[in-house]
Motif scaffolding. Structure first.
Motif, PDB file in Angstrom:
ATOM      1  N   ALA A  60     -17.048 -71.962 -36.605  1.00 45.68           N
ATOM      2  CA  ALA A  60     -18.128 -72.408 -36.178  1.00 45.68           C
ATOM      3  C   ALA A  60     -19.101 -71.997 -34.856  1.00 45.68           C
ATOM      4  O   ALA A  60     -20.203 -72.393 -34.800  1.00 45.68           O
ATOM      5  CB  ALA A  60     -18.221 -73.896 -36.256  1.00 45.68           C
ATOM      6  N   GLY A  61     -18.033 -71.315 -34.158  1.00 43.99           N
ATOM      7  CA  GLY A  61     -18.751 -70.855 -32.863  1.00 43.99           C
ATOM      8  C   GLY A  61     -19.289 -72.020 -31.900  1.00 43.99           C
ATOM      9  O   GLY A  61     -18.409 -72.843 -31.726  1.00 43.99           O
ATOM     10  N   THR A  62     -20.331 -72.101 -31.696  1.00 42.23           N
ATOM     11  CA  THR A  62     -21.092 -72.860 -30.562  1.00 42.23           C
ATOM     12  C   THR A  62     -21.572 -74.181 -31.515  1.00 42.23           C
ATOM     13  O   THR A  62     -21.997 -75.184 -30.858  1.00 42.23           O
ATOM     14  CB  THR A  62     -22.278 -72.380 -29.905  1.00 42.23           C
ATOM     15  OG1 THR A  62     -23.299 -72.226 -30.702  1.00 42.23           O
ATOM     16  CG2 THR A  62     -21.710 -71.138 -29.121  1.00 42.23           C
ATOM     17  N   GLY A  63     -21.239 -74.243 -32.848  1.00 43.27           N
ATOM     18  CA  GLY A  63     -21.575 -75.531 -33.652  1.00 43.27           C
ATOM     19  C   GLY A  63     -22.890 -75.342 -34.134  1.00 43.27           C
ATOM     20  O   GLY A  63     -23.581 -76.520 -34.582  1.00 43.27           O
ATOM     21  N   VAL A  64     -23.920 -74.255 -33.869  1.00 42.70           N
ATOM     22  CA  VAL A  64     -25.346 -74.544 -34.199  1.00 42.70           C
ATOM     23  C   VAL A  64     -25.471 -74.579 -35.601  1.00 42.70           C
ATOM     24  O   VAL A  64     -26.154 -75.269 -36.123  1.00 42.70           O
ATOM     25  CB  VAL A  64     -25.914 -73.093 -33.744  1.00 42.70           C
ATOM     26  CG1 VAL A  64     -25.371 -71.979 -34.615  1.00 42.70           C
ATOM     27  CG2 VAL A  64     -27.407 -73.147 -34.048  1.00 42.70           C
ATOM     28  N   SER A  65     -24.486 -74.001 -36.726  1.00 37.75           N
ATOM     29  CA  SER A  65     -24.234 -74.057 -37.900  1.00 37.75           C
ATOM     30  C   SER A  65     -23.948 -75.597 -38.227  1.00 37.75           C
ATOM     31  O   SER A  65     -24.772 -76.169 -39.149  1.00 37.75           O
ATOM     32  CB  SER A  65     -23.553 -73.077 -38.745  1.00 37.75           C
ATOM     33  OG  SER A  65     -21.985 -73.123 -38.257  1.00 37.75           O
ATOM     34  N   THR A  66     -23.119 -76.082 -37.579  1.00 35.61           N
ATOM     35  CA  THR A  66     -22.595 -77.615 -37.817  1.00 35.61           C
ATOM     36  C   THR A  66     -23.643 -78.602 -37.811  1.00 35.61           C
ATOM     37  O   THR A  66     -23.519 -79.427 -38.775  1.00 35.61           O
ATOM     38  CB  THR A  66     -21.181 -77.820 -37.006  1.00 35.61           C
ATOM     39  OG1 THR A  66     -20.441 -76.778 -36.939  1.00 35.61           O
ATOM     40  CG2 THR A  66     -20.435 -79.180 -37.431  1.00 35.61           C
ATOM     41  N   VAL A  67     -24.662 -78.472 -36.777  1.00 33.38           N
ATOM     42  CA  VAL A  67     -25.497 -79.288 -36.578  1.00 33.38           C
ATOM     43  C   VAL A  67     -26.507 -79.238 -37.890  1.00 33.38           C
ATOM     44  O   VAL A  67     -26.927 -80.250 -38.353  1.00 33.38           O
ATOM     45  CB  VAL A  67     -26.486 -78.959 -35.448  1.00 33.38           C
ATOM     46  CG1 VAL A  67     -27.885 -79.970 -35.468  1.00 33.38           C
ATOM     47  CG2 VAL A  67     -25.563 -79.194 -34.385  1.00 33.38           C
ATOM     48  N   GLU A  68     -26.792 -78.014 -38.486  1.00 28.24           N
ATOM     49  CA  GLU A  68     -27.740 -77.883 -39.575  1.00 28.24           C
ATOM     50  C   GLU A  68     -27.137 -78.520 -40.795  1.00 28.24           C
ATOM     51  O   GLU A  68     -27.721 -78.946 -41.626  1.00 28.24           O
ATOM     52  CB  GLU A  68     -27.895 -76.328 -39.781  1.00 28.24           C
ATOM     53  CG  GLU A  68     -28.470 -75.790 -40.983  1.00 28.24           C
ATOM     54  CD  GLU A  68     -30.150 -76.196 -40.693  1.00 28.24           C
ATOM     55  OE1 GLU A  68     -31.002 -76.625 -41.556  1.00 28.24           O
ATOM     56  OE2 GLU A  68     -30.585 -75.929 -39.490  1.00 28.24           O
ATOM     57  N   TYR A  69     -25.674 -78.443 -40.947  1.00 27.88           N
ATOM     58  CA  TYR A  69     -25.028 -78.993 -42.020  1.00 27.88           C
ATOM     59  C   TYR A  69     -24.880 -80.392 -42.221  1.00 27.88           C
ATOM     60  O   TYR A  69     -24.883 -81.061 -43.198  1.00 27.88           O
ATOM     61  CB  TYR A  69     -23.666 -78.337 -42.364  1.00 27.88           C
ATOM     62  CG  TYR A  69     -23.552 -76.990 -42.353  1.00 27.88           C
ATOM     63  CD1 TYR A  69     -24.546 -76.027 -42.845  1.00 27.88           C
ATOM     64  CD2 TYR A  69     -22.656 -76.098 -41.980  1.00 27.88           C
ATOM     65  CE1 TYR A  69     -24.783 -74.738 -42.877  1.00 27.88           C
ATOM     66  CE2 TYR A  69     -22.599 -74.676 -42.033  1.00 27.88           C
ATOM     67  CZ  TYR A  69     -23.536 -73.960 -42.357  1.00 27.88           C
ATOM     68  OH  TYR A  69     -23.556 -72.692 -42.494  1.00 27.88           O
ATOM     69  N   ALA A  70     -24.924 -81.071 -41.234  1.00 25.76           N
ATOM     70  CA  ALA A  70     -24.817 -82.388 -40.781  1.00 25.76           C
ATOM     71  C   ALA A  70     -26.246 -83.189 -41.190  1.00 25.76           C
ATOM     72  O   ALA A  70     -26.192 -84.539 -41.043  1.00 25.76           O
ATOM     73  CB  ALA A  70     -24.225 -82.842 -39.622  1.00 25.76           C
ATOM     74  N   ARG A  71     -26.986 -82.580 -41.305  1.00 22.40           N
ATOM     75  CA  ARG A  71     -28.355 -83.249 -41.309  1.00 22.40           C
ATOM     76  C   ARG A  71     -28.760 -83.985 -42.487  1.00 22.40           C
ATOM     77  O   ARG A  71     -29.263 -85.099 -42.486  1.00 22.40           O
ATOM     78  CB  ARG A  71     -29.667 -82.231 -41.396  1.00 22.40           C
ATOM     79  CG  ARG A  71     -29.920 -81.338 -40.272  1.00 22.40           C
ATOM     80  CD  ARG A  71     -31.116 -80.407 -40.225  1.00 22.40           C
ATOM     81  NE  ARG A  71     -31.169 -79.348 -39.197  1.00 22.40           N
ATOM     82  CZ  ARG A  71     -31.419 -79.965 -37.798  1.00 22.40           C
ATOM     83  NH1 ARG A  71     -31.775 -81.028 -37.636  1.00 22.40           N
ATOM     84  NH2 ARG A  71     -31.576 -78.999 -36.950  1.00 22.40           N
ATOM     85  N   GLY A  72     -28.009 -83.855 -43.580  1.00 24.98           N
ATOM     86  CA  GLY A  72     -27.854 -84.945 -44.893  1.00 24.98           C
ATOM     87  C   GLY A  72     -27.069 -85.936 -44.633  1.00 24.98           C
ATOM     88  O   GLY A  72     -27.001 -86.705 -45.616  1.00 24.98           O
ATOM     89  N   GLY A  73     -26.388 -86.040 -43.341  1.00 23.26           N
ATOM     90  CA  GLY A  73     -25.514 -87.229 -43.221  1.00 23.26           C
ATOM     91  C   GLY A  73     -24.139 -87.254 -43.519  1.00 23.26           C
ATOM     92  O   GLY A  73     -23.280 -88.056 -43.126  1.00 23.26           O
ATOM     93  N   ALA A  74     -23.721 -86.060 -43.871  1.00 21.93           N
ATOM     94  CA  ALA A  74     -22.144 -85.651 -43.916  1.00 21.93           C
ATOM     95  C   ALA A  74     -21.572 -85.554 -42.676  1.00 21.93           C
ATOM     96  O   ALA A  74     -22.193 -85.261 -41.557  1.00 21.93           O
ATOM     97  CB  ALA A  74     -21.871 -84.483 -44.832  1.00 21.93           C
ATOM     98  N   TRP A  75     -20.119 -85.979 -42.480  1.00 30.32           N
ATOM     99  CA  TRP A  75     -19.546 -85.756 -41.291  1.00 30.32           C
ATOM    100  C   TRP A  75     -18.893 -84.385 -41.257  1.00 30.32           C
ATOM    101  O   TRP A  75     -18.188 -83.932 -42.290  1.00 30.32           O
ATOM    102  CB  TRP A  75     -18.167 -86.915 -41.349  1.00 30.32           C
ATOM    103  CG  TRP A  75     -17.475 -86.822 -40.043  1.00 30.32           C
ATOM    104  CD1 TRP A  75     -17.883 -87.488 -38.893  1.00 30.32           C
ATOM    105  CD2 TRP A  75     -16.409 -86.051 -39.805  1.00 30.32           C
ATOM    106  NE1 TRP A  75     -17.008 -87.118 -37.963  1.00 30.32           N
ATOM    107  CE2 TRP A  75     -15.960 -86.037 -38.579  1.00 30.32           C
ATOM    108  CE3 TRP A  75     -15.498 -85.046 -40.517  1.00 30.32           C
ATOM    109  CZ2 TRP A  75     -14.902 -85.627 -37.777  1.00 30.32           C
ATOM    110  CZ3 TRP A  75     -14.258 -84.539 -40.027  1.00 30.32           C
ATOM    111  CH2 TRP A  75     -13.840 -84.943 -38.701  1.00 30.32           C
ATOM    112  N   CYS A  76     -19.414 -83.501 -40.407  1.00 27.87           N
ATOM    113  CA  CYS A  76     -19.208 -82.213 -40.297  1.00 27.87           C
ATOM    114  C   CYS A  76     -18.325 -81.943 -39.011  1.00 27.87           C
ATOM    115  O   CYS A  76     -18.827 -82.275 -37.986  1.00 27.87           O
ATOM    116  CB  CYS A  76     -20.277 -81.434 -40.353  1.00 27.87           C
ATOM    117  SG  CYS A  76     -21.381 -81.455 -41.708  1.00 27.87           S
ATOM    118  N   LEU A  77     -17.357 -81.152 -39.058  1.00 28.06           N
ATOM    119  CA  LEU A  77     -16.456 -80.794 -38.019  1.00 28.06           C
ATOM    120  C   LEU A  77     -16.626 -79.309 -37.829  1.00 28.06           C
ATOM    121  O   LEU A  77     -16.159 -78.425 -38.546  1.00 28.06           O
ATOM    122  CB  LEU A  77     -14.859 -81.165 -38.255  1.00 28.06           C
ATOM    123  CG  LEU A  77     -13.855 -80.821 -37.383  1.00 28.06           C
ATOM    124  CD1 LEU A  77     -14.254 -81.275 -36.079  1.00 28.06           C
ATOM    125  CD2 LEU A  77     -12.417 -81.056 -37.866  1.00 28.06           C
ATOM    126  N   ALA A  78     -16.747 -79.010 -36.628  1.00 27.28           N
ATOM    127  CA  ALA A  78     -16.974 -77.613 -35.986  1.00 27.28           C
ATOM    128  C   ALA A  78     -15.471 -77.227 -35.570  1.00 27.28           C
ATOM    129  O   ALA A  78     -14.843 -77.916 -34.982  1.00 27.28           O
ATOM    130  CB  ALA A  78     -17.787 -77.271 -34.985  1.00 27.28           C
TER     131      ALA A  78
END
Length: 229
Positions: A60-78
């Motif tokens: 995930a690198g710096t987590g910029v994609s993780t933030v995007e994927y978490a917008r729907g309310g899922a718990w996302c781990l980078a």
């Protein structure tokens, strides 16, 4: 840095990303002329992560994609094996962990979905990583990969390989403290398999229902698959 066509030394790859971490997101946007944002948005739609789900954003690198994927309310781990990249993303409000894709520090069937964005080609053994990823995904769970690919239309493919990749390398070298890193990344794009070949690799690692969607004339493609129920 090893040539992209040769075996990758994981320590060299990690060191490379450590070295470019502070400016990586900015350089990535420059190199892709801002298309990286559109690719993330489309990847998030394909992933369709929902509240109550657990999603692993691998490499995930710096987590910029993780933030995007978490917008729907899922718990996302980078997760990433570059400490430098993770440290550069500590300001983002997502959980982070250092992890090697070939030996993930998670129990079997821990996640509803795993996603990888523009990073699978940097793994030492992509097929082995895809097999390891299947271990930590629940039966029926999803795999979504956004990765560089091969434009199917010959004229676009020629222009992309002959001119665009050279331009990307030049832009990356002007916006990064490590020009060799971006030379390596451009080389890795040239040696990466096309859409169908990657689909076959994913299927050979135990995934089913493999399909792909071309983005930006096939310069990038999203592959989606499921773990057998």
């Amino acid at each position: 840095m090893s040539r992209a066509s040769l075996d990758k030394d994981p320590h060299e790859v990690a060191a490379m990303f450590d070295g470019v971490a502070s400016g990586y997101d900015r350089a990535n946007s420059f190199m892709t002329f801002g298309f990286d944002r559109r690719w993330r948005t489309t990847t998030a739609r394909v992933l369709d992560a929902r509240r109550g789900e657990k999603v692993l954003d691998l490499a995930a690198g710096t987590g910029v994609s993780t933030v995007e994927y978490a917008r729907g309310g899922a718990w996302c781990l980078a997760a990433d094996f570059s400490f430098g990249m993770l440290h550069a993303g500590l300001h983002r409000n997502v959980p982070m962990v250092a992890a090697d894709a070939l030996n993930l520090p998670f129990a079997d069937e821990s996640f509803d979905a795993v996603t990888i964005s523009l990073a699978l080609r940097n793994f030492v053994d992509p097929k082995a990583a895809l097999t390891e990823i299947a271990r930590v995904v629940k039966p029926g769970g999803r795999l979504v990969i956004c990765e560089v690919s091969t434009p199917p239309f010959a004229p676009i493919r020629f222009v992309h390989r002959r001119f665009v990749l050279k331009l990307l390398t030049w832009v990356g070298s002007r916006t990064s403290s490590n020009p060799e890193a971006y030379k390596y990344l451009a080389e890795s794009m040239l040696t990466w398999p096309d859409q169908r070949t990657l689909g076959e690799i994913i299927a050979s690692a135990g995934w089913t229902d493999v399909e792909w969607l071309n983005l930006t004339f096939g310069v990038v493609a999203i592959h989606r698959a499921r773990k057998p129920a």
